[in-house]
Write a protein that holds these residues in place. Structure first.
Motif, mmCIF file in Angstrom:
data_model
loop_
_atom_site.group_PDB
_atom_site.id
_atom_site.type_symbol
_atom_site.label_atom_id
_atom_site.label_comp_id
_atom_site.label_asym_id
_atom_site.label_seq_id
_atom_site.Cartn_x
_atom_site.Cartn_y
_atom_site.Cartn_z
ATOM 1 N N SER A 1 0.811 -1.223 0.000
ATOM 2 C CA SER A 1 0.000 0.000 0.000
ATOM 3 C C SER A 1 0.841 1.268 0.000
ATOM 4 C CB SER A 1 -0.968 -0.007 1.177
ATOM 5 O OG SER A 1 -0.274 -0.125 2.410
ATOM 6 N N SER A 2 1.905 1.293 0.776
ATOM 7 C CA SER A 2 2.764 2.480 0.812
ATOM 8 C C SER A 2 3.443 2.709 -0.537
ATOM 9 C CB SER A 2 3.818 2.333 1.916
ATOM 10 O OG SER A 2 4.699 3.423 1.920
ATOM 11 N N SER A 3 3.948 1.646 -1.134
ATOM 12 C CA SER A 3 4.597 1.775 -2.435
ATOM 13 C C SER A 3 3.596 2.163 -3.509
ATOM 14 C CB SER A 3 5.287 0.460 -2.816
ATOM 15 O OG SER A 3 6.411 0.228 -1.996
ATOM 16 N N PHE A 4 2.372 1.658 -3.408
ATOM 17 C CA PHE A 4 1.354 2.004 -4.394
ATOM 18 C C PHE A 4 1.065 3.500 -4.379
ATOM 19 C CE2 PHE A 4 -3.325 1.480 -5.755
ATOM 20 C CZ PHE A 4 -2.995 1.582 -7.100
ATOM 21 N N LYS A 5 1.147 4.106 -3.211
ATOM 22 C CA LYS A 5 0.917 5.546 -3.111
ATOM 23 C C LYS A 5 2.130 6.368 -3.544
ATOM 24 C CE LYS A 5 -2.538 5.770 0.594
ATOM 25 N NZ LYS A 5 -2.823 6.309 1.953
ATOM 26 N N ARG A 6 3.331 5.891 -3.231
ATOM 27 C CA ARG A 6 4.503 6.777 -3.343
ATOM 28 C C ARG A 6 5.661 6.236 -4.185
ATOM 29 N NH1 ARG A 6 2.752 6.495 1.894
ATOM 30 N NH2 ARG A 6 1.912 8.430 2.783
ATOM 31 N N ARG A 7 5.660 4.936 -4.496
ATOM 32 C CA ARG A 7 6.836 4.370 -5.170
ATOM 33 C C ARG A 7 6.418 3.444 -6.305
ATOM 34 N NH1 ARG A 7 8.023 4.787 0.198
ATOM 35 N NH2 ARG A 7 7.170 2.712 0.652
ATOM 36 N N PRO B 1 0.943 -9.886 -16.574
ATOM 37 C CA PRO B 1 1.427 -8.617 -16.027
ATOM 38 C C PRO B 1 0.582 -7.441 -16.500
ATOM 39 C CG PRO B 1 2.889 -9.416 -17.765
ATOM 40 C CD PRO B 1 1.917 -10.517 -17.470
ATOM 41 N N VAL B 2 0.506 -6.409 -15.680
ATOM 42 C CA VAL B 2 -0.128 -5.153 -16.089
ATOM 43 C C VAL B 2 0.839 -4.448 -17.034
ATOM 44 C CG1 VAL B 2 -0.993 -2.912 -15.350
ATOM 45 C CG2 VAL B 2 -1.433 -4.952 -13.948
ATOM 46 N N ILE B 3 0.391 -4.205 -18.254
ATOM 47 C CA ILE B 3 1.227 -3.585 -19.288
ATOM 48 C C ILE B 3 0.660 -2.205 -19.584
ATOM 49 C CG2 ILE B 3 2.098 -3.786 -21.638
ATOM 50 C CD1 ILE B 3 1.554 -6.841 -21.379
ATOM 51 N N LEU B 4 1.480 -1.174 -19.424
ATOM 52 C CA LEU B 4 1.023 0.195 -19.654
ATOM 53 C C LEU B 4 1.505 0.721 -20.999
ATOM 54 C CD1 LEU B 4 1.409 1.971 -16.194
ATOM 55 C CD2 LEU B 4 -0.462 0.577 -17.074
ATOM 56 N N LYS B 5 0.697 1.563 -21.593
ATOM 57 C CA LYS B 5 1.100 2.262 -22.812
ATOM 58 C C LYS B 5 2.047 3.399 -22.440
ATOM 59 C CE LYS B 5 -3.271 1.245 -25.148
ATOM 60 N NZ LYS B 5 -4.494 1.816 -25.770
ATOM 61 N N PHE B 6 2.924 3.748 -23.360
ATOM 62 C CA PHE B 6 3.910 4.788 -23.080
ATOM 63 C C PHE B 6 3.228 6.105 -22.689
ATOM 64 C CE2 PHE B 6 7.402 7.714 -23.722
ATOM 65 C CZ PHE B 6 8.506 6.971 -23.355
ATOM 66 N N GLU B 7 2.090 6.398 -23.312
ATOM 67 C CA GLU B 7 1.403 7.656 -23.010
ATOM 68 C C GLU B 7 0.809 7.686 -21.601
ATOM 69 O OE1 GLU B 7 -1.304 5.460 -26.060
ATOM 70 O OE2 GLU B 7 0.844 5.697 -25.680
ATOM 71 N N ASP B 8 0.721 6.543 -20.936
ATOM 72 C CA ASP B 8 0.220 6.497 -19.559
ATOM 73 C C ASP B 8 1.340 6.523 -18.519
ATOM 74 O OD1 ASP B 8 -2.504 6.359 -20.251
ATOM 75 O OD2 ASP B 8 -2.361 4.202 -20.602
ATOM 76 N N ALA B 9 2.582 6.556 -18.986
ATOM 77 C CA ALA B 9 3.723 6.505 -18.062
ATOM 78 C C ALA B 9 3.705 7.674 -17.081
ATOM 79 C CB ALA B 9 5.033 6.498 -18.844
ATOM 80 N N LEU C 1 1.281 9.507 -15.798
ATOM 81 C CA LEU C 1 0.286 9.381 -14.732
ATOM 82 C C LEU C 1 0.730 8.340 -13.708
ATOM 83 C CD1 LEU C 1 -2.504 10.088 -13.587
ATOM 84 C CD2 LEU C 1 -3.462 8.287 -15.051
ATOM 85 N N TRP C 2 1.186 7.193 -14.178
ATOM 86 C CA TRP C 2 1.579 6.121 -13.275
ATOM 87 C C TRP C 2 2.781 6.505 -12.415
ATOM 88 C CZ3 TRP C 2 -0.354 1.997 -11.146
ATOM 89 C CH2 TRP C 2 0.490 1.044 -10.569
ATOM 90 N N LEU C 3 3.735 7.232 -12.988
ATOM 91 C CA LEU C 3 4.975 7.554 -12.286
ATOM 92 C C LEU C 3 4.889 8.820 -11.435
ATOM 93 C CD1 LEU C 3 7.547 6.817 -15.133
ATOM 94 C CD2 LEU C 3 6.983 5.352 -13.194
ATOM 95 N N SER D 1 -7.086 6.035 -6.467
ATOM 96 C CA SER D 1 -8.317 5.732 -7.203
ATOM 97 C C SER D 1 -8.217 6.235 -8.648
ATOM 98 C CB SER D 1 -9.530 6.352 -6.511
ATOM 99 O OG SER D 1 -9.459 7.776 -6.533
ATOM 100 N N LEU D 2 -7.360 7.223 -8.878
ATOM 101 C CA LEU D 2 -7.178 7.771 -10.225
ATOM 102 C C LEU D 2 -6.342 6.860 -11.115
ATOM 103 C CD1 LEU D 2 -6.479 11.505 -9.255
ATOM 104 C CD2 LEU D 2 -8.653 10.469 -9.952
ATOM 105 N N LEU D 3 -5.780 5.818 -10.508
ATOM 106 C CA LEU D 3 -4.925 4.906 -11.266
ATOM 107 C C LEU D 3 -5.617 3.588 -11.592
ATOM 108 C CD1 LEU D 3 -1.734 5.379 -9.060
ATOM 109 C CD2 LEU D 3 -2.170 6.442 -11.285
ATOM 110 N N ARG D 4 -6.786 3.384 -11.040
ATOM 111 C CA ARG D 4 -7.449 2.090 -11.157
ATOM 112 C C ARG D 4 -7.696 1.687 -12.612
ATOM 113 N NH1 ARG D 4 -6.977 -1.601 -7.296
ATOM 114 N NH2 ARG D 4 -7.043 -0.605 -5.255
ATOM 115 N N HIS D 5 -7.986 2.676 -13.464
ATOM 116 C CA HIS D 5 -8.297 2.331 -14.852
ATOM 117 C C HIS D 5 -7.082 1.814 -15.608
ATOM 118 C CE1 HIS D 5 -6.589 6.368 -15.335
ATOM 119 N NE2 HIS D 5 -6.442 6.090 -16.620
ATOM 120 N N LEU D 6 -5.887 1.990 -15.040
ATOM 121 C CA LEU D 6 -4.675 1.476 -15.682
ATOM 122 C C LEU D 6 -4.419 0.012 -15.336
ATOM 123 C CD1 LEU D 6 -2.236 4.469 -15.039
ATOM 124 C CD2 LEU D 6 -3.612 4.020 -17.083
ATOM 125 N N LEU D 7 -5.011 -0.450 -14.239
ATOM 126 C CA LEU D 7 -4.719 -1.796 -13.739
ATOM 127 C C LEU D 7 -5.681 -2.809 -14.356
ATOM 128 C CD1 LEU D 7 -4.090 -0.914 -9.987
ATOM 129 C CD2 LEU D 7 -2.445 -1.066 -11.868
#
Length: 229
Positions: free
Chosen positions: A92-98, A170-178, A180-182, A190-196
């Motif tokens: 949970s901590s890493s999901f928020k910050r790392r 694995p969860v695979i992200l598109k380059f254009e979503d990098a 937001l995720w990072l 909650s703003l990241l859920r649509h990526l998972l």
């Protein structure tokens, strides 16, 4: 599950990341484990951010939470279920910050086949680019003498390509979503859920490969070549 990856060429990744940050990248990668068949407990290349600057560095594959009492494999987790990362203490901590991205040229999964004693390995790669970006989390464990950064790869439900082969991918992200995720300032997960979610089917190519890749000691190009029928 994602338990074996192909990382034989990082140059396209480095070029794209440096363009993304207009050269404002700290590159710490001293990556001696390049290869076609890389197992857990080795290092993986990891892309994350700090102070708006892109960072590429090597981290141990198998996340060890910062709160672990000791550096031990009993805490080490190579995969994390995307459905659980917001609520499990280990993540949970890493999901928020790392949050991080792990660039790979491809990855493997194994399929149960009726009548076969061993599972059939399959290789997955991108149709469009020379690499895929796998969503991950990282953490830093330390004691009085040691500092260790480690990472895990997020997994989700399979898409239609993966379903006949394995029940996770694995969860695979598109380059254009990098971005937001990072974004380290974004802690409203909650703003990241649509990526998972499972990757679009048209993103991936897949083919069966030789069982030689079952052994991580075999680390050569023939591991990823299509199996001759």
């Amino acid at each position: 599950m994602c338990g074996r990856v192909d990382i034989h060429d990082l140059e396209p990744v480095k070029e794209d990341v440096k363009k993304y940050y207009e050269g404002n990248v700290e590159d710490y990668i001293v990556y001696n484990t390049l290869g076609y068949n890389i197992p857990p407990s080795t290092d993986l290349p990891v892309w994350h951010e700090h102070g708006g600057k892109g960072i590429l560095e090597s981290m141990h594959w198998g996340l060890i939470p910062h709160w672990a009492k000791e550096r031990s494999t009993k805490y080490s987790m190579i995969n994390a279920r995307a459905e659980d990362v917001a609520k499990r203490p280990a993540y949970s901590s890493s999901f928020k910050r790392r949050r991080c991205l792990i660039p790979v040229n491809g990855f493997y999964e194994w399929q149960k086949v009726p009548g076969m004693k061993i599972k059939q390995p399959w290789y997955f790669t991108s149709k469009e680019k020379p690499y895929l970006l796998l969503a991950g989390l990282w953490d830093e464990w330390r004691d009085d003498q040691t500092k260790l950064r480690s990472c895990t790869i997020l997994t989700t439900e399979p898409n239609e390509i993966m379903k006949p082969i394995h029940d996770r991918m694995p969860v695979i992200l598109k380059f254009e979503d990098a971005g937001l995720w990072l974004d380290e300032t974004l802690q409203d997960t909650s703003l990241l859920r649509h990526l998972l979610k499972p990757a679009d089917e048209d993103l991936l190519s897949a083919w069966p490969v030789s069982p030689i890749c079952n052994s991580p000691s075999v680390n050569e190009e023939r591991c990823i070549l299509p199996l001759k029928q």
